[in-house]
Enzyme design. Structure first.
Site, PDB file in Angstrom:
ATOM      1  N   HIS A 108      -2.506   0.789   6.553  1.00 11.75           N
ATOM      2  CA  HIS A 108      -2.791   0.687   5.505  1.00 11.75           C
ATOM      3  C   HIS A 108      -3.298   2.208   4.765  1.00 11.75           C
ATOM      4  O   HIS A 108      -3.896   2.964   5.622  1.00 11.75           O
ATOM      5  CB  HIS A 108      -4.064  -0.401   5.294  1.00 11.75           C
ATOM      6  CG  HIS A 108      -4.538  -0.464   3.892  1.00 11.75           C
ATOM      7  ND1 HIS A 108      -3.493  -1.475   3.016  1.00 11.75           N
ATOM      8  CD2 HIS A 108      -5.330  -0.124   2.985  1.00 11.75           C
ATOM      9  CE1 HIS A 108      -4.061  -1.600   1.862  1.00 11.75           C
ATOM     10  NE2 HIS A 108      -5.161  -0.841   1.602  1.00 11.75           N
ATOM     11  N   HIS A 142      -6.094   1.847  -3.984  1.00 12.90           N
ATOM     12  CA  HIS A 142      -5.167   1.584  -3.130  1.00 12.90           C
ATOM     13  C   HIS A 142      -4.639   0.045  -3.357  1.00 12.90           C
ATOM     14  O   HIS A 142      -4.982  -0.572  -4.506  1.00 12.90           O
ATOM     15  CB  HIS A 142      -5.571   1.328  -1.729  1.00 12.90           C
ATOM     16  CG  HIS A 142      -6.683   0.171  -1.362  1.00 12.90           C
ATOM     17  ND1 HIS A 142      -6.486  -0.912  -0.628  1.00 12.90           N
ATOM     18  CD2 HIS A 142      -7.943   0.156  -2.291  1.00 12.90           C
ATOM     19  CE1 HIS A 142      -7.842  -1.573  -0.557  1.00 12.90           C
ATOM     20  NE2 HIS A 142      -8.586  -1.123  -1.700  1.00 12.90           N
ATOM     21  N   CYS A 202       0.735  -1.235   0.110  1.00 11.94           N
ATOM     22  CA  CYS A 202       0.114  -0.080  -0.190  1.00 11.94           C
ATOM     23  C   CYS A 202       0.724   1.161  -0.074  1.00 11.94           C
ATOM     24  O   CYS A 202       0.767   1.971  -0.845  1.00 11.94           O
ATOM     25  CB  CYS A 202      -0.968  -0.033   1.172  1.00 11.94           C
ATOM     26  SG  CYS A 202      -0.304   0.051   2.815  1.00 11.94           S
TER      27      CYS A 202
END
Length: 251
Positions: A210, A222, A159
């Site tokens: 994240h 993402h 990420c």
């Protein structure tokens, strides 16, 4: 006499403050060695891979391969070669220059030389509105690229490596890890997010672990661990329950 005493006391106070500052920084740097594990090892391995040292994966475990990569880094930077990450090695790695190795003109074109990019300030908006469409377009170019833990190239992204790569494509240097990226911009409510802002979630560890780029209308892009680069919505049950915060970086 009293005046001299006050001056002396003032100097002692300043010296004490400096010593405390140095000690605080020393404590902030971890000591990592064979069989260490955890988030600091992940950060270490991510940085070694970023600088093209011979490390096959980011595991969070300080194994023999990591030890050898650290030794190579220490040798290259004229640090005593021990294979142990002390304070000097840690800060050199965190701020080290990328050791770019290229074999052809095509690979030169694919490499991003981080030292030539503009670093962004913590806690402030830095992305102009006119840059947002380009950032989003670049982000969407990689939809479908698989997730790779520790990955920061189109061969596979995690990420934060994905965000770092996308912004670097536009000459903007942001930190490598999600927790550091969370320090960027201004914390805002979800309703105040703008396209180009950053969104963060708590997943595999507490805090911002994240991240993604907000696209507008509740959507964000993402690197999903299960499906790679994709678009999801903040109202999705999974992501809504793990939402940690949105950072406004568009000015």
């Amino acid at each position: 006499m009293a005046k001299r005493y006050c001056i002396l006391s003032y100097k002692v106070l300043i010296l004490a403050i400096i010593c405390c500052f140095i000690n605080a920084n020393a404590q902030a740097a971890p000591i990592l060695k064979l069989n260490s594990h955890g988030h600091d090892v992940i950060v270490l391995q991510q940085n070694l891979i970023r600088m093209n040292y011979d490390l096959s994966k980011v595991s969070g475990n300080y194994d023999k391969e990591t030890q050898e990569a650290v030794k190579a880094f220490q040798k290259d930077h004229k640090i005593k070669v021990t294979g142990i990450v002390n304070r000097e090695t840690w800060w050199a790695i965190k701020g080290g220059k990328q050791n770019v190795i290229v074999n052809s003109q095509s690979s030169i074109n694919e490499k991003i030389i981080l030292d030539k990019l503009s670093s962004v300030p913590y806690g402030r908006q830095f992305l102009s509105k006119k840059e947002v469409p380009g950032i989003i377009a670049t982000a969407k170019d990689y939809i479908g690229v698989p997730y790779v833990f520790g990955g920061d190239t189109p061969a596979g992204f995690d990420c934060s490596g994905y965000l770092e790569y996308v912004f670097a494509k536009h000459g903007i240097r942001i930190p490598r890890t999600a927790d550091e990226q969370y320090k960027l911009g201004k914390l805002v409510e979800p309703d105040d997010l703008e396209a180009g802002d950053l969104v963060f979630f708590t997943t595999y560890e507490p805090g911002a672990s994240h991240c993604g780029i907000y696209l507008g209308n509740g959507n964000f892009i993402h690197a999903s661990t299960s499906r790679g680069i994709r678009v999801d919505n903040l109202d999705n049950t999974y992501w809504a329950s793990r939402y940690y915060g949105g950072k406004h970086i568009v000015k």
